[in-house]
Scaffold this motif. Structure first.
Motif, PDB file in Angstrom:
ATOM      1  N   UNK A 144       1.067  -1.011   0.109  1.00  0.00           N
ATOM      2  CA  UNK A 144      -0.261   0.224   0.033  1.00  0.00           C
ATOM      3  C   UNK A 144       0.966   1.136  -0.053  1.00  0.00           C
ATOM      4  N   UNK A 145       0.640   1.943  -0.383  1.00  0.00           N
ATOM      5  CA  UNK A 145       1.632   3.638  -0.876  1.00  0.00           C
ATOM      6  C   UNK A 145       0.612   4.458  -1.156  1.00  0.00           C
ATOM      7  N   UNK A 146       0.862   5.865  -0.896  1.00  0.00           N
ATOM      8  CA  UNK A 146       0.147   7.117  -0.582  1.00  0.00           C
ATOM      9  C   UNK A 146       0.901   8.203  -1.854  1.00  0.00           C
ATOM     10  N   UNK A 164      -4.083   0.626 -14.327  1.00  0.00           N
ATOM     11  CA  UNK A 164      -5.009   0.446 -13.342  1.00  0.00           C
ATOM     12  C   UNK A 164      -5.722  -0.990 -12.864  1.00  0.00           C
ATOM     13  N   UNK A 165      -5.117  -1.868 -14.377  1.00  0.00           N
ATOM     14  CA  UNK A 165      -5.278  -3.520 -14.040  1.00  0.00           C
ATOM     15  C   UNK A 165      -4.371  -3.386 -13.405  1.00  0.00           C
ATOM     16  N   UNK A 166      -3.282  -3.450 -12.799  1.00  0.00           N
ATOM     17  CA  UNK A 166      -3.017  -3.946 -11.919  1.00  0.00           C
ATOM     18  C   UNK A 166      -3.099  -3.531 -10.544  1.00  0.00           C
ATOM     19  N   UNK A 167      -2.993  -2.130 -10.341  1.00  0.00           N
ATOM     20  CA  UNK A 167      -3.450  -1.100  -9.193  1.00  0.00           C
ATOM     21  C   UNK A 167      -4.733  -1.135  -9.012  1.00  0.00           C
ATOM     22  N   UNK A 174      -2.556   4.324  -2.942  1.00  0.00           N
ATOM     23  CA  UNK A 174      -2.711   3.512  -3.856  1.00  0.00           C
ATOM     24  C   UNK A 174      -2.502   1.658  -3.493  1.00  0.00           C
ATOM     25  N   UNK A 175      -3.408   0.552  -3.385  1.00  0.00           N
ATOM     26  CA  UNK A 175      -2.614  -0.970  -3.527  1.00  0.00           C
ATOM     27  C   UNK A 175      -2.546  -1.536  -4.974  1.00  0.00           C
ATOM     28  N   UNK A 176      -1.934  -2.504  -4.405  1.00  0.00           N
ATOM     29  CA  UNK A 176      -1.208  -3.304  -5.447  1.00  0.00           C
ATOM     30  C   UNK A 176      -2.204  -4.675  -5.792  1.00  0.00           C
TER      31      UNK A 176
END
Ligand SMILES: C[S@@+](CC[C@H](N)C(=O)[O-])C[C@H]1O[C@@H](n2cnc3c(N)ncnc32)[C@H](O)[C@@H]1O
Length: 266
Positions: A144-146, A164-167, A174-176
């Protein structure tokens, strides 16, 4: 012993940071920055502050560990890596990739997204992310990243046409997603004292040697070189180089981008 040496000895014994690996000038710059922030006048006073303040110990560790990283850091390298992955995928085996010194995981997740985005065949791609810093690995496992004032995640991910397909995005966070995280696992590994690994097709070891004392660069580069299979690729950071005798074992695929291919084992 000078007050500075005394402070370094204290940091080495009381925190998980291996200060002896790092160049003194680098350590001095970072510690002095913390001293200015905390309004402390000399190394002795700062040592006392560290002893009394858990939060300052945490701040210092964060400052010293230089976990700075980003998704698709140095875009040109990632454009070239697309070709490397396709070339490796043309072989008949599954792919084993190592992101050595992966910090909070953005590099191995970038590799996973690139592999999926490049349409690598459904044969398995295994990506191992390792780092010496357990806190960074905890963040990596969370995936998870900000975004922040200084970090624009949308911009970093715009290397891909459809990230957006991946996160999954949620405001600034965002989260992976599962498809990328399924390819990646994390483990603690010290590149200086840890064993070499075996049979990797691709190893990224970027932006760790630049901070370290010269005597520690060689063991790291030996470790990552010995972890490749013949024909496997090594990628270093943009300002990093291989010493001549190790370089002899490699063909320079793109010397400017620091991409090398192992032609002979040691
Ligand atoms: C600047 S980050 C590089 C992250 C990523 N490779 C990149 O280029 O964006 C450097 C990382 O090296 C890690 N590191 C430092 N010394 C190490 C060692 N001896 N073994 C493994 N990792 C180490 C730090 O914890 C930090 O996360």
């Amino acid at each position: 012993m000078s007050d500075f040496d005394d402070l370094l000895t204290y940091i080495e014994s009381e925190t998980s940071f291996a200060s002896s690996y790092y160049e003194e000038s680098y350590l001095d710059r970072r510690i002095s920055a913390r001293m200015r922030r905390t309004d402390v006048q000399n190394y002795g006073e700062y040592r006392a502050l560290l002893r009394d303040s858990t939060s300052e110990r945490a701040e210092l560790l964060d400052t010293l560990s230089v976990n700075v990283t980003s998704f698709f850091r140095d875009e040109k390298v990632w454009t070239a890596l697309k070709d490397v992955l396709r070339e490796l995928d043309a072989g008949s085996r599954s792919l084993d990739i190592w992101s050595a010194a992966c910090a909070d995981g953005r590099e191995p997740y970038s590799l996973a997204m690139l592999a999926l985005d490049s349409g690598l065949s459904s044969r398995s791609v295994d990506i191992l992310g390792t780092d010496i810093d357990e806190n960074a690995l905890d963040r990596a496992r969370q995936g998870v990243y900000m975004s922040s004032r200084t970090t624009d995640l949308d911009e970093q991910l715009s290397f891909l046409d459809s990230p957006d397909q991946f996160v999954k995005s949620n405001g600034d966070q965002i989260s992976i997603g599962q498809s990328a995280s399924d390819l990646v696992s994390f483990k603690r590994h010290d590149l200086i004292t840890g064993d070499a690994k075996d049979g990797f097709d691709l190893v990224l070891c970027r932006n760790v040697c630049i901070y370290l004392d010269t005597e520690y660069k060689r063991p790291i580069l030996e470790t990552v070189s010995r972890s490749l299979r013949t024909g496997g690729y090594l990628v270093l950071g943009q300002t990093e180089t291989l010493p001549p005798d190790i370089k002899d074992r490699f063909e320079a695929v793109d010397p400017r981008l620091r991409i090398y291919r192992l032609t002979e084992s040691e």
